[in-house]
Design a protein around this motif. Sequence first.
Motif, PDB file in Angstrom:
ATOM      1  N   GLN A 270     151.736  23.664  66.354  1.00  0.00           N
ATOM      2  CA  GLN A 270     150.410  24.073  66.797  1.00  0.00           C
ATOM      3  C   GLN A 270     149.447  24.214  65.626  1.00  0.00           C
ATOM      4  O   GLN A 270     148.269  23.862  65.730  1.00  0.00           O
ATOM      5  CB  GLN A 270     150.509  25.397  67.562  1.00  0.00           C
ATOM      6  CG  GLN A 270     151.226  25.283  68.903  1.00  0.00           C
ATOM      7  CD  GLN A 270     151.213  26.595  69.673  1.00  0.00           C
ATOM      8  OE1 GLN A 270     151.038  27.661  69.108  1.00  0.00           O
ATOM      9  NE2 GLN A 270     151.406  26.509  70.979  1.00  0.00           N
TER      10      GLN A 270
ATOM     11  N   VAL B 195     159.782  36.521  68.175  1.00  0.00           N
ATOM     12  CA  VAL B 195     159.813  35.067  68.039  1.00  0.00           C
ATOM     13  C   VAL B 195     161.259  34.603  67.912  1.00  0.00           C
ATOM     14  O   VAL B 195     162.171  35.397  67.631  1.00  0.00           O
ATOM     15  CB  VAL B 195     159.019  34.597  66.805  1.00  0.00           C
ATOM     16  CG1 VAL B 195     157.554  34.946  66.937  1.00  0.00           C
ATOM     17  CG2 VAL B 195     159.602  35.193  65.520  1.00  0.00           C
TER      18      VAL B 195
ATOM     19  N   LYS C 294     148.533  34.267  66.753  1.00  0.00           N
ATOM     20  CA  LYS C 294     149.603  33.722  67.580  1.00  0.00           C
ATOM     21  C   LYS C 294     150.843  34.615  67.594  1.00  0.00           C
ATOM     22  O   LYS C 294     151.464  34.822  68.649  1.00  0.00           O
ATOM     23  CB  LYS C 294     149.995  32.328  67.076  1.00  0.00           C
ATOM     24  CG  LYS C 294     148.955  31.250  67.315  1.00  0.00           C
ATOM     25  CD  LYS C 294     148.927  30.816  68.765  1.00  0.00           C
ATOM     26  CE  LYS C 294     147.967  29.665  68.985  1.00  0.00           C
ATOM     27  NZ  LYS C 294     147.922  29.234  70.397  1.00  0.00           N
ATOM     28  N   ILE C 295     151.241  35.161  66.412  1.00  0.00           N
ATOM     29  CA  ILE C 295     152.580  35.771  66.349  1.00  0.00           C
ATOM     30  C   ILE C 295     152.644  37.154  65.716  1.00  0.00           C
ATOM     31  O   ILE C 295     153.727  37.756  65.716  1.00  0.00           O
ATOM     32  CB  ILE C 295     153.558  34.839  65.598  1.00  0.00           C
ATOM     33  CG1 ILE C 295     153.102  34.632  64.139  1.00  0.00           C
ATOM     34  CG2 ILE C 295     153.696  33.502  66.303  1.00  0.00           C
ATOM     35  CD1 ILE C 295     154.097  33.834  63.309  1.00  0.00           C
TER      36      ILE C 295
ATOM     37  N   ILE D 168     147.711  31.796  62.588  1.00  0.00           N
ATOM     38  CA  ILE D 168     149.086  32.274  62.728  1.00  0.00           C
ATOM     39  C   ILE D 168     149.101  33.748  63.131  1.00  0.00           C
ATOM     40  O   ILE D 168     149.893  34.172  63.979  1.00  0.00           O
ATOM     41  CB  ILE D 168     149.858  32.070  61.405  1.00  0.00           C
ATOM     42  CG1 ILE D 168     150.071  30.582  61.142  1.00  0.00           C
ATOM     43  CG2 ILE D 168     151.197  32.786  61.438  1.00  0.00           C
ATOM     44  CD1 ILE D 168     150.995  29.896  62.098  1.00  0.00           C
TER      45      ILE D 168
ATOM     46  N   ILE E 188     155.244  26.958  66.532  1.00  0.00           N
ATOM     47  CA  ILE E 188     154.029  27.445  65.879  1.00  0.00           C
ATOM     48  C   ILE E 188     153.583  26.491  64.778  1.00  0.00           C
ATOM     49  O   ILE E 188     152.388  26.249  64.595  1.00  0.00           O
ATOM     50  CB  ILE E 188     154.262  28.856  65.303  1.00  0.00           C
ATOM     51  CG1 ILE E 188     154.494  29.850  66.444  1.00  0.00           C
ATOM     52  CG2 ILE E 188     153.073  29.300  64.464  1.00  0.00           C
ATOM     53  CD1 ILE E 188     153.366  29.928  67.442  1.00  0.00           C
TER      54      ILE E 188
END
Length: 892
Positions: free
Chosen positions: A429, A390, A384-385, A381, A426
Motif C-alpha cells: 500500500q 498486525v 494505517k498501523i 504508515i 502495508i
Amino acid sequence: MASGKAVVKGVLSGDTILLQGSAPASGGPPPEKQLTLSSLMAPRLGRKDAKDEPFAWPAREFLRKKLVGKLVTFRVDYVIAPREYGSVYLGEENVACSIVAEGLAKVKQGRSGQGQSPAYEELVRLEQLAQQDNKGVWNKDPGVSATTIRDVIYSGTEEFNANDLVENSKKGGRPHPVPAIIEQVRDASTLRVLLLPTMHNALLYLSGVQAPGFKKPDTPEGQEVAQPFAREAKHFVESRLLHRDVQVLLEGVDKNQHNVHGTIVHPQGNISVELVKAGLAKVVDWSARFTPVADQLRAAQRHAQRERAKLWHDFQPQEIVGTKEFNARVLEIFSGDQIAVLDHTGSTRRVFLASVRAPKMGNARKAEKDQPWSWESKEFIRKKIAGKKVKVVIEYVKTPQPGQTIAEGRSGEMEFASIFVDRNNIGEQLVAAGLANVARHRAEEPRSEWYEALLAAEKQAESSKKGVHSDREPPVHHFNDLMGQNQAKAKQFEPYLKRERQNAAVVEYVFIGNRMKVRIPKESCMISFILAGIRCPAPSRPGQPGDKYGDDALNLTKEFALQQDVEVEVDTVDKGGNFIGTMMTSRGNLAVLLLEAGLASTIGFSADQSRFSSELYAAEGRAKRARLGIWENYDEAAEKAMREMSISQEKQEEVVNFTITEIVDGGHFFCHVQGDSGIQNIDNKMRAFSMNAEQASHLKEPIKKGTLCAAKFTADDNWYRAKVDSQVGDGEYKVLFIDYGNSDVVNSQRLRQLDPTILAAPAQARECKLAYVKVPSLNDEFGEDAAVMFHQLAWGKNLVAKVVGRDATGVLSCVLFDADNSGEGINQQMVQRGLGRVDKRAPSSDSLVASLRADEEVAKRDRAYVWSYGDISDEEDEEFSKDSRRKDRRNR
C-alpha cells in the motif's frame, strides 16, 4: 569429427555452416565444427563497413531455412588451413547441389593439389543449367540484383535510434512481437538480432536476467576468460536460438539510451525463463521491470535455488531463527519503512519493511534534513498501523554494515518483514501510494515473497505520478515547536487550545508515563503535555536506572498513545511552559488507564481541579485494592489512619496531644501527634529498607529541589525519608527529613531512590507555629534566646495543642500547654518574657489574644528582650529583621 552425423547449429553464409556433435559423457558443451561446402563460393554477406554482395542474403537464407536445427550427414573432403571443406547431405539430398541449382552459389575450380568435391561434375552441370535459366547470381538484370542487397542499420551507428525502435514496435502502448533472426549469441543474455523487415541489427539484452559472461583479455594476444558456467549457458541459448526465426518483444532502453532490452518469444517457450530455471542465469531486478514475465523469472530462480542448479550449486537458503510469523502490536513508527512492535513473547523488536525503501527521515543531532516525501511516508504508515495489532511475516535477516547501528532488534540483526493488517500488505500500500520505492536486490540476495506485487504497485504509482514519482514539489510542513519554551510563549497558544474542549492531536514522543510531546495539527504546533492529576515513576535512562515500575508506565503510555490519534483537553500552562490537561485515547482516559494499572498515583490538589477527579480517585482505589504496580505493598489500614489524622488536622479549634520532634526557632517547630501509629509504620518500613539500602538505586545528579528519596542521617547513620531542599556544594545537598522535621547536609552517595509505596504516605512530622505570636528567628537579634527558652518550655514535654488555624502551605497555628503543668500556656510565657510579640492581625475578640496583649504591655514596660529598644512598630521590626538576616549572610 572427419565424417558422421551432426546437427546444423548455424549457417554463417551461403556456403558455410556450423555443425554440432553429440554432448560428451563428461558433460559440458558438445564439439563443434565449421564446414565450408566443397568447390563452392557463395556471395559474401556485408558488415558495418560494407554492404552485401548481390544474392548473398538469399543464399544465406536458403541454407538457413533448409538446414538449421536439422540432422545431416557430413564428410570432410579436403583441408586448406585453417578451413575444412566437405560435403553435407540432408537425407539423400546433396546440399551443395541444391544451392548451385538455385543459382545462389558458383562452382569453384580448385587449384592443383587442393582437392575438390566428389560431386564436382554434377555441380558444374547444375551451374550451367542455372546460367541458362538466369537464376540467382546469373540473372543479368541489374535491378533484380539490387533488390537482394540489404540496407542494414547497425546498433552503435548514427542511423540507429533505440528509443524510436522500441516505441515504433508498440501497439496500444504495449510491446508487439517483431519478427527477427538471432544472428549471434555473445553470451547467454546478450544476443545480436536482425529485426525484420526493417533490417535493424540490434544488440539485445534479455530483460530481467543476467548470465555469466566472458572477460576480455588484457592484451590482444590473451585468451578470453569465461566466468563459471558461461560456456554452458551460451551453448544453452545457441543450440536453441542461433539463426532461428523468433519473435522479439522490444520492452525498453537502458539509461545509456542505446542498449535495447527485450524478451525472445519462441514457440517452445521463453528462453529467459528456461535459462534461469536451468541455473544458468540470475534475475536482475533493475531490468526485470521491463518484462511482464518478471514473476515467472523469479519463480524459475526459486526453482533453481531449491535444486541448487549450476550457478546455485552452493546456495544455502536463509533460515529464520524462531517464529517466522506472529501477531504483534505496533508500538512506534520510526520512518516509512521502520517500525517497532511488541511481539507475542512481550519483547520489543524493530522491524524493517521487506524489499521496501521509504525516503529517509532527518536527524537533528547530525543536522540532517528529512528527504522529500519522508514525512508523508511516515504519516501514511502511522495512520494505517500505529497502536494496532498486525501480522508480521519475517522474510529475511541482515547483519548491520560496519558503523550502522539499530536501536533494537534480535541479536543485533536487522529483521525484514512484511506487515499485514486485515490481510492488506502495508508495504504494498505504501508503494502504491508513491511514498516508497521497491528495493532492487542482487540476484543472490533474499527478497520479499510478495516482490512481484510490490513491483506491480510501484509501476502503477509511476504511471500515475504519485508521491516520489511526481513532478511537483513535495509539501512543506511547518510546526511551532513549543517544547522547552517559557510560559509566556506557551501562554500565547493557550486560548486557542482551550477554545475547543477536545483538540485532535498526535503523540509524537513519550518522555515519562505522564509527559509527552504532542502535535496539534489544527494549530500547527508541538507542545509538552502533562497529564493532570497524576504522577508516574521515572523510567530508566541509558546508564541510569529508573524508579520501580517507571519503565512499565512508559511502555503503557507508548502502547496506548504513542503516534496514535488522540484528543487533548488543556486545563492550564505551568511555569515551565508545559500544557496540563486530559488525554483521551481509543482506550479511554489515559490518566485513568495508568492509575488503574497501578503505574501512577494521584496528586491531590491537581486531581481535585480536574473534571475527571472522581474517575481518577476511583481508578487509583481499584489499583490499591488489587495491589497492582506501585501499590504492591499497599497497607489499607495504615492509609486509613493517616487519612483520619489528616482530616482532624484540617479542623479548626482541634485539641490534640503533641510531642515536639524538631525546633526550628522559638516559635517554629515540628511535632508528632501522640497515639498515631503512622510514624511507627514508616519507621518499620525504613528499617526494612535499610537492610538492602546499599543495593538501592542512586539519584541522578543534579538532583532537583523537592525530590523525595531516602537519606542517611549523619548523626546516627540511619535511613529516613527525606526531601531535597537545595544543592549547597559539589555533590552536597541539604535535605529535610519529612517524618521528623530536622535537616542535614549530606553527600549524594548518602541518597537513594525509594519505593513509591513508601513515599506515598504523608509526612509524619507536622509543621507548626505558635499562634498569635511573632517570635524572632534564629538569625534575628534575641532569636537564639527565644529558641533556648522555647526548648526549655516545650522539649520533651507532654504537650496539649489547640489548633486554631492553618496557612496556605499547611503550617498549623497552635496554642501550646504543658499537660503536666496547669500553669500558663507556652505562647503566653514567650510573650511575658519579651521573646515574642503579639501579632497585630490576631483577632481582638479572642480572650486569649486579649490576655496576651496585657502580658505584652508588661514586657514593654520592663524593656525585656525584643523591647530593649522601646516600643517599635511592625514595619520597623520587619526592616530590623531584614538587616539582621543580611548581616548574618555576610558573616557566613
